[in-house]
Motif scaffolding. Structure first.
Motif, PDB file in Angstrom:
ATOM      1  N   ILE A 107       0.870  -1.169   0.000  1.00 41.11           N
ATOM      2  CA  ILE A 107       0.000   0.000   0.000  1.00 41.11           C
ATOM      3  C   ILE A 107       0.910   1.223   0.000  1.00 41.11           C
ATOM      4  CG2 ILE A 107      -1.724   1.297   1.302  1.00 41.11           C
ATOM      5  CD1 ILE A 107      -2.464  -1.427   2.632  1.00 41.11           C
ATOM      6  N   PRO A 108       0.730   2.129  -0.954  1.00 43.14           N
ATOM      7  CA  PRO A 108       1.570   3.329  -0.973  1.00 43.14           C
ATOM      8  C   PRO A 108       1.508   4.088   0.352  1.00 43.14           C
ATOM      9  CG  PRO A 108       0.342   3.143  -3.024  1.00 43.14           C
ATOM     10  CD  PRO A 108      -0.199   2.088  -2.097  1.00 43.14           C
ATOM     11  N   GLY A 109       2.667   4.365   0.900  1.00 43.65           N
ATOM     12  CA  GLY A 109       2.774   5.124   2.143  1.00 43.65           C
ATOM     13  C   GLY A 109       2.596   4.319   3.415  1.00 43.65           C
ATOM     14  N   ALA A 110       2.323   3.018   3.289  1.00 47.54           N
ATOM     15  CA  ALA A 110       2.116   2.195   4.487  1.00 47.54           C
ATOM     16  C   ALA A 110       3.445   1.810   5.121  1.00 47.54           C
ATOM     17  CB  ALA A 110       1.325   0.936   4.138  1.00 47.54           C
ATOM     18  N   GLU A 111       3.430   1.724   6.428  1.00 43.93           N
ATOM     19  CA  GLU A 111       4.603   1.278   7.193  1.00 43.93           C
ATOM     20  C   GLU A 111       4.823  -0.212   6.937  1.00 43.93           C
ATOM     21  OE1 GLU A 111       6.022   1.514  11.889  1.00 43.93           O
ATOM     22  OE2 GLU A 111       3.918   1.808  11.371  1.00 43.93           O
ATOM     23  N   GLU A 112       6.048  -0.609   6.761  1.00 38.59           N
ATOM     24  CA  GLU A 112       6.382  -2.021   6.546  1.00 38.59           C
ATOM     25  C   GLU A 112       6.143  -2.813   7.836  1.00 38.59           C
ATOM     26  OE1 GLU A 112       7.208  -3.437   3.697  1.00 38.59           O
ATOM     27  OE2 GLU A 112       7.124  -1.516   2.636  1.00 38.59           O
ATOM     28  N   TRP A 113       5.644  -4.041   7.700  1.00 35.28           N
ATOM     29  CA  TRP A 113       5.389  -4.874   8.874  1.00 35.28           C
ATOM     30  C   TRP A 113       6.659  -5.136   9.675  1.00 35.28           C
ATOM     31  CZ3 TRP A 113       1.112  -5.190  11.288  1.00 35.28           C
ATOM     32  CH2 TRP A 113      -0.101  -5.091  10.605  1.00 35.28           C
ATOM     33  N   ASP A 114       7.799  -5.265   9.022  1.00 38.48           N
ATOM     34  CA  ASP A 114       9.053  -5.461   9.759  1.00 38.48           C
ATOM     35  C   ASP A 114       9.308  -4.300  10.714  1.00 38.48           C
ATOM     36  OD1 ASP A 114       9.569  -7.901   8.601  1.00 38.48           O
ATOM     37  OD2 ASP A 114      11.048  -7.135   7.170  1.00 38.48           O
ATOM     38  N   GLN A 115       8.999  -3.094  10.284  1.00 43.46           N
ATOM     39  CA  GLN A 115       9.178  -1.913  11.130  1.00 43.46           C
ATOM     40  C   GLN A 115       8.187  -1.932  12.295  1.00 43.46           C
ATOM     41  OE1 GLN A 115      11.541   0.273  11.296  1.00 43.46           O
ATOM     42  NE2 GLN A 115      10.566   1.428  12.939  1.00 43.46           N
ATOM     43  N   VAL A 116       6.947  -2.336  12.030  1.00 40.25           N
ATOM     44  CA  VAL A 116       5.938  -2.430  13.092  1.00 40.25           C
ATOM     45  C   VAL A 116       6.413  -3.417  14.163  1.00 40.25           C
ATOM     46  CG1 VAL A 116       3.558  -3.101  13.632  1.00 40.25           C
ATOM     47  CG2 VAL A 116       4.053  -1.834  11.516  1.00 40.25           C
ATOM     48  N   ARG A 117       6.870  -4.589  13.729  1.00 41.45           N
ATOM     49  CA  ARG A 117       7.360  -5.600  14.677  1.00 41.45           C
ATOM     50  C   ARG A 117       8.568  -5.073  15.457  1.00 41.45           C
ATOM     51  NH1 ARG A 117       5.394  -8.966  10.461  1.00 41.45           N
ATOM     52  NH2 ARG A 117       7.281  -8.755   9.229  1.00 41.45           N
ATOM     53  N   LYS A 118       9.481  -4.416  14.774  1.00 37.33           N
ATOM     54  CA  LYS A 118      10.697  -3.900  15.418  1.00 37.33           C
ATOM     55  C   LYS A 118      10.361  -2.894  16.515  1.00 37.33           C
ATOM     56  CE  LYS A 118      15.056  -1.538  14.232  1.00 37.33           C
ATOM     57  NZ  LYS A 118      14.961  -0.302  14.987  1.00 37.33           N
ATOM     58  N   ARG A 119       9.522  -1.922  16.199  1.00 35.56           N
ATOM     59  CA  ARG A 119       9.208  -0.909  17.211  1.00 35.56           C
ATOM     60  C   ARG A 119       8.333  -1.480  18.328  1.00 35.56           C
ATOM     61  NH1 ARG A 119       4.221   1.280  16.373  1.00 35.56           N
ATOM     62  NH2 ARG A 119       3.439   1.309  14.223  1.00 35.56           N
ATOM     63  N   GLY A 120       7.472  -2.469  17.982  1.00 34.96           N
ATOM     64  CA  GLY A 120       6.681  -3.134  19.015  1.00 34.96           C
ATOM     65  C   GLY A 120       7.559  -3.877  20.002  1.00 34.96           C
ATOM     66  N   LEU A 121       8.551  -4.601  19.487  1.00 37.90           N
ATOM     67  CA  LEU A 121       9.492  -5.305  20.367  1.00 37.90           C
ATOM     68  C   LEU A 121      10.318  -4.317  21.186  1.00 37.90           C
ATOM     69  CD1 LEU A 121      10.599  -8.155  17.948  1.00 37.90           C
ATOM     70  CD2 LEU A 121       9.263  -8.423  20.070  1.00 37.90           C
ATOM     71  N   GLU A 122      10.662  -3.171  20.599  1.00 36.58           N
ATOM     72  CA  GLU A 122      11.368  -2.126  21.360  1.00 36.58           C
ATOM     73  C   GLU A 122      10.503  -1.626  22.514  1.00 36.58           C
ATOM     74  OE1 GLU A 122      12.445   0.817  18.435  1.00 36.58           O
ATOM     75  OE2 GLU A 122      14.037  -0.447  17.594  1.00 36.58           O
ATOM     76  N   ALA A 123       9.201  -1.461  22.274  1.00 31.82           N
ATOM     77  CA  ALA A 123       8.291  -1.029  23.330  1.00 31.82           C
ATOM     78  C   ALA A 123       8.234  -2.071  24.450  1.00 31.82           C
ATOM     79  CB  ALA A 123       6.896  -0.777  22.764  1.00 31.82           C
ATOM     80  N   LEU A 124       8.112  -3.340  24.082  1.00 26.22           N
ATOM     81  CA  LEU A 124       8.075  -4.399  25.099  1.00 26.22           C
ATOM     82  C   LEU A 124       9.348  -4.397  25.937  1.00 26.22           C
ATOM     83  CD1 LEU A 124       6.552  -7.482  23.239  1.00 26.22           C
ATOM     84  CD2 LEU A 124       5.382  -5.799  24.696  1.00 26.22           C
ATOM     85  N   GLU A 125      10.491  -4.256  25.267  1.00 29.41           N
ATOM     86  CA  GLU A 125      11.767  -4.247  25.985  1.00 29.41           C
ATOM     87  C   GLU A 125      11.862  -3.052  26.929  1.00 29.41           C
ATOM     88  OE1 GLU A 125      15.459  -5.442  27.358  1.00 29.41           O
ATOM     89  OE2 GLU A 125      13.856  -6.554  26.364  1.00 29.41           O
ATOM     90  N   ALA A 126      11.418  -1.885  26.479  1.00 26.63           N
ATOM     91  CA  ALA A 126      11.456  -0.690  27.332  1.00 26.63           C
ATOM     92  C   ALA A 126      10.545  -0.869  28.552  1.00 26.63           C
ATOM     93  CB  ALA A 126      11.047   0.544  26.531  1.00 26.63           C
ATOM     94  N   ILE A 127       9.360  -1.421  28.342  1.00 22.06           N
ATOM     95  CA  ILE A 127       8.426  -1.659  29.453  1.00 22.06           C
ATOM     96  C   ILE A 127       9.016  -2.676  30.416  1.00 22.06           C
ATOM     97  CG2 ILE A 127       6.172  -2.629  30.060  1.00 22.06           C
ATOM     98  CD1 ILE A 127       5.147  -1.387  27.366  1.00 22.06           C
ATOM     99  N   ARG A 128       9.585  -3.744  29.882  1.00 19.80           N
ATOM    100  CA  ARG A 128      10.180  -4.790  30.723  1.00 19.80           C
ATOM    101  C   ARG A 128      11.328  -4.244  31.569  1.00 19.80           C
ATOM    102  NH1 ARG A 128      14.320  -8.245  30.872  1.00 19.80           N
ATOM    103  NH2 ARG A 128      15.242  -7.580  28.909  1.00 19.80           N
ATOM    104  N   ARG A 129      12.189  -3.459  30.936  1.00 17.77           N
ATOM    105  CA  ARG A 129      13.337  -2.880  31.668  1.00 17.77           C
ATOM    106  C   ARG A 129      12.881  -1.920  32.764  1.00 17.77           C
ATOM    107  NH1 ARG A 129      15.667  -1.924  26.563  1.00 17.77           N
ATOM    108  NH2 ARG A 129      15.203   0.254  26.921  1.00 17.77           N
ATOM    109  N   ALA A 130      11.811  -1.160  32.496  1.00 23.99           N
ATOM    110  CA  ALA A 130      11.319  -0.178  33.466  1.00 23.99           C
ATOM    111  C   ALA A 130      10.496  -0.815  34.587  1.00 23.99           C
ATOM    112  CB  ALA A 130      10.478   0.883  32.751  1.00 23.99           C
ATOM    113  N   ASN A 131      10.035  -2.049  34.384  1.00 26.75           N
ATOM    114  CA  ASN A 131       9.132  -2.689  35.345  1.00 26.75           C
ATOM    115  C   ASN A 131       9.521  -4.144  35.611  1.00 26.75           C
ATOM    116  OD1 ASN A 131       6.765  -0.556  35.425  1.00 26.75           O
ATOM    117  ND2 ASN A 131       7.329  -0.813  33.280  1.00 26.75           N
ATOM    118  N   PRO A 132      10.780  -4.411  35.984  1.00 28.05           N
ATOM    119  CA  PRO A 132      11.200  -5.809  36.167  1.00 28.05           C
ATOM    120  C   PRO A 132      10.393  -6.503  37.256  1.00 28.05           C
ATOM    121  CG  PRO A 132      12.818  -4.319  37.119  1.00 28.05           C
ATOM    122  CD  PRO A 132      11.818  -3.467  36.377  1.00 28.05           C
ATOM    123  N   GLY A 133       9.937  -7.715  36.939  1.00 33.00           N
ATOM    124  CA  GLY A 133       9.214  -8.508  37.919  1.00 33.00           C
ATOM    125  C   GLY A 133       7.804  -8.027  38.186  1.00 33.00           C
TER     126      GLY A 133
END
Length: 190
Positions: A107-133
């Motif tokens: 789709i013209p102008g659409a974000e690539e799924w690889d980028q969506v997955r990458k930034r989603g995993l970055e969000a999970l990692e940031a949340i995990r690091r900020a809230n261990p356990g």
């Protein structure tokens, strides 16, 4: 140290009700969506939660604020990486029109799924690091959550396989690697 993140899809919007592609278009919840958020909060109230995150989009923030009020949990921490995929010129189209115009192609102008997955995993990692356990709620979007479920489950569930309901809850657990504990749980909206 085990960290749990419950990914919550936002409640319904008018565009969801009309089966229109929202993507990065910032559409608020409708009354059904607000009721779905309250119902999800009632279901989530049965367990302890330590922190509350949301995408920077109004439909996710509003869902998180409703849940946070019911659970006496807050404030909401926003994370841009939890935003929905940008669908480019397909935003505002119904699914049939999207396939009629673009088929399975890009789709013209659409974000690539690889980028969506990458930034989603970055969000999970940031949340995990900020809230261990801890046990964390993170309100996001169907496309992003499904992309993450696909990565974590090695494709058993997720994009192309799972249709996530509005206000569904999806629990993932970190114990050295991510695992899906359950997905697509909903409460009936009052």
């Amino acid at each position: 140290m085990v960290t749990e993140i419950c990914l919550v899809r936002h409640g319904e919007t008018d565009w969801n009700a009309r089966a229109l592609i929202q993507g990065s278009t910032d559409i608020p919840l409708n009354d059904t969506g607000r009721n779905q958020a309250r119902a999800a909060a009632g279901m989530l109230q049965q367990e302890r939660w330590d922190a509350l995150y949301a995408s920077t989009m109004i439909r996710a923030i509003e869902t998180a604020e409703i849940i946070g009020e019911v659970l006496s949990l807050g404030p909401v921490t926003t994370d841009h990486n939890l935003r929905e995929r940008e669908y480019g010129i397909a935003e505002g189209m119904d699914i049939a029109e999207r396939y009629r115009r673009f088929g399975e192609g890009p789709i013209p102008g659409a974000e690539e799924w690889d980028q969506v997955r990458k930034r989603g995993l970055e969000a999970l990692e940031a949340i995990r690091r900020a809230n261990p356990g801890q046990r964390v709620l993170a309100v996001a979007h169907g496309g992003l959550i499904n992309a993450l479920l696909g990565v974590i489950s090695a494709g058993e569930i997720g994009s192309g396989k799972t249709v996530l309901k509005n206000a569904s809850t999806n629990l993932i657990v970190w114990d050295g690697s991510w695992k899906v504990r359950w997905y697509n749980r909903t409460a009936e909206a009052a």
